[in-house]
Scaffold this motif. Structure first.
Motif, PDB file in Angstrom:
ATOM      1  N   PRO A 124     -43.627  -0.058  24.650  1.00 53.93           N
ATOM      2  CA  PRO A 124     -42.380  -0.832  24.588  1.00 53.93           C
ATOM      3  C   PRO A 124     -42.617  -2.307  24.277  1.00 53.93           C
ATOM      4  N   SER A 125     -43.646  -2.904  24.886  1.00 56.01           N
ATOM      5  CA  SER A 125     -43.904  -4.324  24.650  1.00 56.01           C
ATOM      6  C   SER A 125     -44.373  -4.571  23.220  1.00 56.01           C
ATOM      7  N   GLU A 126     -45.231  -3.682  22.693  1.00 55.48           N
ATOM      8  CA  GLU A 126     -45.674  -3.816  21.304  1.00 55.48           C
ATOM      9  C   GLU A 126     -44.491  -3.682  20.354  1.00 55.48           C
ATOM     10  N   ALA A 127     -43.619  -2.734  20.645  1.00 58.52           N
ATOM     11  CA  ALA A 127     -42.459  -2.517  19.783  1.00 58.52           C
ATOM     12  C   ALA A 127     -41.540  -3.728  19.786  1.00 58.52           C
ATOM     13  N   ARG A 128     -41.351  -4.358  20.945  1.00 57.98           N
ATOM     14  CA  ARG A 128     -40.485  -5.536  21.022  1.00 57.98           C
ATOM     15  C   ARG A 128     -41.058  -6.702  20.221  1.00 57.98           C
ATOM     16  N   VAL A 129     -42.374  -6.911  20.343  1.00 61.28           N
ATOM     17  CA  VAL A 129     -43.016  -8.003  19.604  1.00 61.28           C
ATOM     18  C   VAL A 129     -42.854  -7.777  18.108  1.00 61.28           C
ATOM     19  N   ARG A 130     -43.110  -6.561  17.665  1.00 64.96           N
ATOM     20  CA  ARG A 130     -43.002  -6.252  16.239  1.00 64.96           C
ATOM     21  C   ARG A 130     -41.553  -6.310  15.771  1.00 64.96           C
ATOM     22  N   ALA A 131     -40.637  -5.858  16.616  1.00 65.53           N
ATOM     23  CA  ALA A 131     -39.223  -5.877  16.250  1.00 65.53           C
ATOM     24  C   ALA A 131     -38.729  -7.306  16.072  1.00 65.53           C
ATOM     25  N   ARG A 132     -39.163  -8.207  16.947  1.00 61.90           N
ATOM     26  CA  ARG A 132     -38.746  -9.599  16.831  1.00 61.90           C
ATOM     27  C   ARG A 132     -39.279 -10.219  15.539  1.00 61.90           C
ATOM     28  N   ALA A 133     -40.558  -9.939  15.226  1.00 61.69           N
ATOM     29  CA  ALA A 133     -41.151 -10.466  13.995  1.00 61.69           C
ATOM     30  C   ALA A 133     -40.460  -9.864  12.773  1.00 61.69           C
ATOM     31  N   LEU A 134     -40.136  -8.578  12.860  1.00 56.18           N
ATOM     32  CA  LEU A 134     -39.463  -7.891  11.763  1.00 56.18           C
ATOM     33  C   LEU A 134     -38.088  -8.494  11.514  1.00 56.18           C
ATOM     34  N   ARG A 135     -37.356  -8.719  12.588  1.00 58.12           N
ATOM     35  CA  ARG A 135     -36.019  -9.289  12.414  1.00 58.12           C
ATOM     36  C   ARG A 135     -36.100 -10.689  11.815  1.00 58.12           C
ATOM     37  N   THR A 136     -37.035 -11.497  12.293  1.00 61.84           N
ATOM     38  CA  THR A 136     -37.168 -12.862  11.772  1.00 61.84           C
ATOM     39  C   THR A 136     -37.447 -12.854  10.278  1.00 61.84           C
ATOM     40  N   SER A 137     -38.349 -11.984   9.854  1.00 64.42           N
ATOM     41  CA  SER A 137     -38.712 -11.915   8.436  1.00 64.42           C
ATOM     42  C   SER A 137     -37.549 -11.431   7.580  1.00 64.42           C
ATOM     43  N   VAL A 138     -36.884 -10.375   8.028  1.00 69.89           N
ATOM     44  CA  VAL A 138     -35.776  -9.822   7.254  1.00 69.89           C
ATOM     45  C   VAL A 138     -34.592 -10.793   7.236  1.00 69.89           C
ATOM     46  N   ASP A 139     -34.359 -11.489   8.348  1.00 67.50           N
ATOM     47  CA  ASP A 139     -33.295 -12.489   8.389  1.00 67.50           C
ATOM     48  C   ASP A 139     -33.504 -13.556   7.322  1.00 67.50           C
ATOM     49  N   SER A 140     -34.741 -14.001   7.153  1.00 67.56           N
ATOM     50  CA  SER A 140     -35.048 -15.027   6.155  1.00 67.56           C
ATOM     51  C   SER A 140     -34.773 -14.505   4.749  1.00 67.56           C
ATOM     52  N   LEU A 141     -35.147 -13.249   4.506  1.00 64.94           N
ATOM     53  CA  LEU A 141     -34.900 -12.646   3.201  1.00 64.94           C
ATOM     54  C   LEU A 141     -33.396 -12.559   2.912  1.00 64.94           C
ATOM     55  N   ILE A 142     -32.635 -12.185   3.928  1.00 63.60           N
ATOM     56  CA  ILE A 142     -31.189 -12.061   3.756  1.00 63.60           C
ATOM     57  C   ILE A 142     -30.554 -13.424   3.520  1.00 63.60           C
ATOM     58  N   ASP A 143     -30.983 -14.431   4.287  1.00 63.82           N
ATOM     59  CA  ASP A 143     -30.429 -15.771   4.110  1.00 63.82           C
ATOM     60  C   ASP A 143     -30.702 -16.298   2.698  1.00 63.82           C
ATOM     61  N   ASN A 144     -31.851 -15.939   2.143  1.00 70.28           N
ATOM     62  CA  ASN A 144     -32.182 -16.366   0.781  1.00 70.28           C
ATOM     63  C   ASN A 144     -31.266 -15.736  -0.255  1.00 70.28           C
ATOM     64  N   ALA A 145     -30.656 -14.602   0.125  1.00 76.88           N
ATOM     65  CA  ALA A 145     -29.777 -13.891  -0.812  1.00 76.88           C
ATOM     66  C   ALA A 145     -28.335 -14.388  -0.742  1.00 76.88           C
ATOM     67  N   ILE A 146     -28.071 -15.319   0.169  1.00 80.65           N
ATOM     68  CA  ILE A 146     -26.719 -15.855   0.322  1.00 80.65           C
ATOM     69  C   ILE A 146     -26.692 -17.313  -0.124  1.00 80.65           C
ATOM     70  N   GLN A 147     -25.906 -17.593  -1.121  1.00 80.78           N
ATOM     71  CA  GLN A 147     -25.773 -18.951  -1.634  1.00 80.78           C
ATOM     72  C   GLN A 147     -24.301 -19.365  -1.574  1.00 80.78           C
ATOM     73  N   GLY A 148     -24.009 -20.312  -0.674  1.00 84.31           N
ATOM     74  CA  GLY A 148     -22.627 -20.779  -0.559  1.00 84.31           C
ATOM     75  C   GLY A 148     -21.641 -19.694  -0.209  1.00 84.31           C
ATOM     76  N   GLY A 149     -22.090 -18.724   0.580  1.00 80.22           N
ATOM     77  CA  GLY A 149     -21.204 -17.639   0.982  1.00 80.22           C
ATOM     78  C   GLY A 149     -21.131 -16.506  -0.025  1.00 80.22           C
ATOM     79  N   GLN A 150     -21.850 -16.643  -1.155  1.00 82.49           N
ATOM     80  CA  GLN A 150     -21.869 -15.604  -2.183  1.00 82.49           C
ATOM     81  C   GLN A 150     -23.201 -14.862  -2.148  1.00 82.49           C
ATOM     82  N   LEU A 151     -23.152 -13.551  -2.385  1.00 86.13           N
ATOM     83  CA  LEU A 151     -24.359 -12.738  -2.353  1.00 86.13           C
ATOM     84  C   LEU A 151     -25.008 -12.680  -3.729  1.00 86.13           C
TER      85      LEU A 151
END
Length: 217
Positions: free
Chosen positions: A163-190
């Motif tokens: 469980p602890s390993e999964a949480r650490v990896r899940a947090r890192a995974l979310r952070t990375s994917v969040d950055s990718l998604i934010d890069n795909a949004i420009q001024g509210g447009q996808l």
């Protein structure tokens, strides 16, 4: 006695005084709406209680009655944005795991998250403020329902993860994917091209996070 942010500890929306009557809730909703608009239009430097009160048509003491300081108000804005996104995204994450993640499940996760953020572009600055404004930094131990769901999905894909390993990896995974998604949004447009890249990278990141060879020990 309610504790408030003092510059040594991040503010949280828990420090907000909870309304009892519907009228009070309406006042809080108006203050939050005006505060988010001010933050979007003029930035953090202009974000102060008196300016928000004036725009909302209420007195300064009325704002302070519910929000001890601007950090608690900003934390409430972030909580609202994150709650709306979480409710939309959780069902897609629950489809992940159980062997190789299905490309459509990854795509649904990425696209749903991106759509939720595009619907409220004024909330995007709140995400970066967690690192740029000390009083708004989030504790890594803070409960995050998306991270918790990702951890469950990773353990379905790789049962040997603790469980602890999964949480650490899940947090890192979310952070990375969040950055990718934010890069795909420009001024509210996808940006469809960037969104496609985000889907491909998210699939690769999920596979890596759920691979036994990356486990410690």
């Amino acid at each position: 006695m309610r504790k408030v942010a003092t510059g040594t500890r991040p503010a949280t929306s828990d420090e907000m005084r909870q309304p009892i009557q519907a009228r009070a809730q309406a006042t809080i909703d108006r203050v939050c709406s005006v505060a988010l608009t001010l933050l979007t239009e003029e930035g953090w430097d202009a974000f102060n209680t008196n300016a928000i009160a004036a725009r909302a048509g209420v007195s300064g003491p009325t704002v302070y009655r519910y929000f001890p300081n601007k950090y608690v108000l900003a934390a409430e804005l972030r909580r609202r944005a994150e709650d709306a996104e979480t409710e939309a995204v959780l069902p897609t994450i629950e489809r992940l795991g159980g062997g190789k993640p299905h490309p459509e499940a990854i795509k649904a996760w990425v696209h749903t998250t991106a759509a939720a953020r595009a619907r409220q572009p004024s909330a995007l600055p709140l995400r970066s403020m967690g690192t740029s404004v000390p009083d708004l930094r989030q504790d890594d131990t803070e409960v995050d329902r998306i991270v918790a769901a990702l951890a469950v999905a990773l353990r379905r894909a790789q049962p040997r993860l603790t469980p602890s390993e999964a949480r650490v990896r899940a947090r890192a995974l979310r952070t990375s994917v969040d950055s990718l998604i934010d890069n795909a949004i420009q001024g509210g447009q996808l940006d469809d091209d960037q969104l496609g890249i985000a889907c491909e990278m998210a699939s690769a990141l999920f596979r890596t996070a759920s691979t036994e060879s990356t486990m410690s020990g």
